[in-house]
Scaffold this active site. Sequence first.
Site, mmCIF file in Angstrom:
data_model
loop_
_atom_site.group_PDB
_atom_site.id
_atom_site.type_symbol
_atom_site.label_atom_id
_atom_site.label_comp_id
_atom_site.label_asym_id
_atom_site.label_seq_id
_atom_site.Cartn_x
_atom_site.Cartn_y
_atom_site.Cartn_z
ATOM 1 N N THR A 130 -9.549 13.977 -9.700
ATOM 2 C CA THR A 130 -8.881 12.680 -9.606
ATOM 3 C C THR A 130 -7.903 12.696 -8.435
ATOM 4 O O THR A 130 -7.216 13.698 -8.204
ATOM 5 C CB THR A 130 -8.089 12.243 -10.853
ATOM 6 O OG1 THR A 130 -7.298 11.102 -10.540
ATOM 7 C CG2 THR A 130 -7.139 13.318 -11.393
ATOM 8 N N ILE A 131 -7.849 11.575 -7.747
ATOM 9 C CA ILE A 131 -6.855 11.473 -6.685
ATOM 10 C C ILE A 131 -5.440 11.478 -7.274
ATOM 11 O O ILE A 131 -4.483 11.804 -6.594
ATOM 12 C CB ILE A 131 -7.050 10.213 -5.812
ATOM 13 C CG1 ILE A 131 -6.858 8.921 -6.620
ATOM 14 C CG2 ILE A 131 -8.384 10.228 -5.111
ATOM 15 C CD1 ILE A 131 -6.674 7.678 -5.742
ATOM 16 N N ASP A 132 -5.316 11.097 -8.558
ATOM 17 C CA ASP A 132 -3.982 10.932 -9.159
ATOM 18 C C ASP A 132 -3.263 12.260 -9.424
ATOM 19 O O ASP A 132 -2.050 12.275 -9.638
ATOM 20 C CB ASP A 132 -4.088 10.171 -10.486
ATOM 21 C CG ASP A 132 -4.705 8.792 -10.331
ATOM 22 O OD1 ASP A 132 -4.728 8.276 -9.201
ATOM 23 O OD2 ASP A 132 -5.163 8.241 -11.346
ATOM 24 N N GLU A 176 -8.922 12.647 -16.925
ATOM 25 C CA GLU A 176 -8.499 12.761 -18.331
ATOM 26 C C GLU A 176 -9.422 12.029 -19.311
ATOM 27 O O GLU A 176 -9.670 12.523 -20.416
ATOM 28 C CB GLU A 176 -7.056 12.277 -18.513
ATOM 29 C CG GLU A 176 -6.735 10.964 -17.833
ATOM 30 C CD GLU A 176 -5.884 10.029 -18.699
ATOM 31 O OE1 GLU A 176 -5.523 8.965 -18.184
ATOM 32 O OE2 GLU A 176 -5.604 10.351 -19.854
ATOM 33 N N ARG A 236 7.236 -6.961 4.118
ATOM 34 C CA ARG A 236 5.785 -7.113 3.954
ATOM 35 C C ARG A 236 5.268 -5.975 3.071
ATOM 36 O O ARG A 236 5.900 -4.933 2.958
ATOM 37 C CB ARG A 236 5.077 -7.009 5.302
ATOM 38 C CG ARG A 236 5.457 -8.070 6.304
ATOM 39 C CD ARG A 236 4.728 -9.380 6.021
ATOM 40 N NE ARG A 236 4.822 -10.270 7.153
ATOM 41 C CZ ARG A 236 5.858 -11.052 7.438
ATOM 42 N NH1 ARG A 236 6.928 -11.044 6.656
ATOM 43 N NH2 ARG A 236 5.839 -11.828 8.504
ATOM 44 N N GLU A 290 1.726 2.429 -7.945
ATOM 45 C CA GLU A 290 1.247 1.215 -8.630
ATOM 46 C C GLU A 290 1.793 1.085 -10.056
ATOM 47 O O GLU A 290 1.916 -0.015 -10.582
ATOM 48 C CB GLU A 290 -0.283 1.194 -8.663
ATOM 49 C CG GLU A 290 -0.882 2.377 -9.432
ATOM 50 C CD GLU A 290 -2.402 2.404 -9.447
ATOM 51 O OE1 GLU A 290 -3.043 1.480 -8.932
ATOM 52 O OE2 GLU A 290 -2.953 3.381 -9.990
ATOM 53 N N GLN A 347 -7.797 4.943 -0.547
ATOM 54 C CA GLN A 347 -7.326 6.293 -0.878
ATOM 55 C C GLN A 347 -8.409 7.153 -1.539
ATOM 56 O O GLN A 347 -8.297 8.365 -1.631
ATOM 57 C CB GLN A 347 -6.125 6.210 -1.835
ATOM 58 C CG GLN A 347 -4.908 5.587 -1.207
ATOM 59 C CD GLN A 347 -3.947 5.021 -2.245
ATOM 60 O OE1 GLN A 347 -2.964 5.659 -2.591
ATOM 61 N NE2 GLN A 347 -4.223 3.838 -2.750
ATOM 62 N N ARG A 348 -9.431 6.492 -2.074
ATOM 63 C CA ARG A 348 -10.474 7.220 -2.805
ATOM 64 C C ARG A 348 -11.744 7.406 -1.993
ATOM 65 O O ARG A 348 -12.630 8.154 -2.395
ATOM 66 C CB ARG A 348 -10.838 6.440 -4.071
ATOM 67 C CG ARG A 348 -10.127 6.932 -5.251
ATOM 68 C CD ARG A 348 -10.242 6.097 -6.484
ATOM 69 N NE ARG A 348 -11.502 5.500 -6.790
ATOM 70 C CZ ARG A 348 -11.661 4.669 -7.838
ATOM 71 N NH1 ARG A 348 -10.632 4.391 -8.608
ATOM 72 N NH2 ARG A 348 -12.815 4.139 -8.088
#
Length: 342
Positions: free
Chosen positions: A125-127, A103, A265, A221, A273-274
Site C-alpha cells: 500500500t502506498i499508505d 489491511e 490554491r 486526505e 501517487q499510485r
Amino acid sequence: MRVGVLTGGGDCPGLNAVIRSVVRKGVQEYAWEFTGILDGWAGAVKDMTMALDVRSVRGILPLGGTILGSSRTNPLRLDHGIDRIKDTLDAHRIDALVVIGGEDTLGVATALTEAGVDLVGVPKTIDNDVGGTDYTFGFDTAVGIATDAIDRLHTTAESHKRTLVVEVMGRHSGWIALHAGISGGANAILIPELEFDLDEVCAWVEKRFEINYAPIVVVAEGAVPKAGQMVLKDESRDQFGHVRLSGIGDWLAREIEGRTRKDARTTVLGHIQRGGTPSAYDRWLATRFGLHAVDAVRDGAFGTMTALRGTQIVRVPLDDATRGIKRVPPELYAEFGVFFGT
Ligand code: F6P
C-alpha cells in the site's frame, strides 16, 4: 505444488515486482506451477484466472499497476463467499495462495486462514499503514511523486506569493504527508493522527509570508480540524466500509484565504501517487517480499505475512498484522516542529 497469486485492494507500484519474484523463484527453484487469480477476491469468488509462468512475468518489473488486476471486493460480505473461494481453489488444484494486499485484503486472508485455506500474505500500500511491518512497498514511490510535486509547487508559489495547499493520500494515516512534507520542505504538515488547529495553521502561513516566502501546506486526505467534521467528497462507502476521502485541501485553502486575505490554491495529487513505475527501493522491497513469501510457502508457514523489520525480512502472524492500522506516532511528528511556519 500449485500456487495461486492474487493482488487485492487499491493498486500500488511494485505489485508486479512481487508477482515476478514469486513466480521466478517458485518455478526456477521448486518447479511449482502458478495460477494468477484476477481482480483480487472478485476473481477468487467468480473463478477468473490466468496462467502464470516465467514468460508471462518477463518485463513486468518496472510496470506500475498489476497484471492480475485488483478490486475492493469483500468476499466476507457475499453469500457463501469463503466457500466459493474454496471451490475456485479446488477447481484449479491450488495448494496454497500468495495474497498481496493491504489491511482489507489481508483481513480477508486472515479469515480464510481460520477457515483452513493455506496462504501467505505480502503487505502492500502506498499508505504504509499495515501493522507488523516497518514499511510497505508502494510507499516510497508515492512519497517520491508527492515530494517532486511539492518541489514544483514551491517555485510557482514563490512567483505569486500565495499559499499552496497540497492534499496527499494516506487514508487515516499521515505517513505520506509527513515524509513528503519533510522531504519537500513544507511549512505546515497536517496528519490524521493529530487534529489541527486552523488558527495555528494560519499563524504558520502568516509567519512564512512575513519572512517573504510563500507557504506550502501539506495536508493528508484524512486530516481533521479541531472540533470539526471530517470533510468528505461524498458519503459512499466501499465494501470494507471505508468512506471516500478527499476534500480537506479545498476546504483548507478557502479558510486560509479567507482568514489571511492572501491568495491560496489547492493541488490534490490523488491517484497520480499510485500510478506509474515503482522506485528502485520499492522494486527491491517488493522483490524481497516475493522471495520470502515463496520460502514461507515452502516451509508451510501459512497464516503469516512477510514483513520488514529494520533491514530484515521476517514472518509475522497475519492476525497480528491486521489487528489495527499503523499510524504516525505523535513523537515522530513532534520532531519536525521547527520547520512549521518558518
Ligand atoms: O489505500 C490506498 C489508497 O490510495 C488511499 O490512500 C486512498 O484513500 C484510497 O486508496 C483511494 O481508493 P480508491 O482506489 O477507491 O480511489
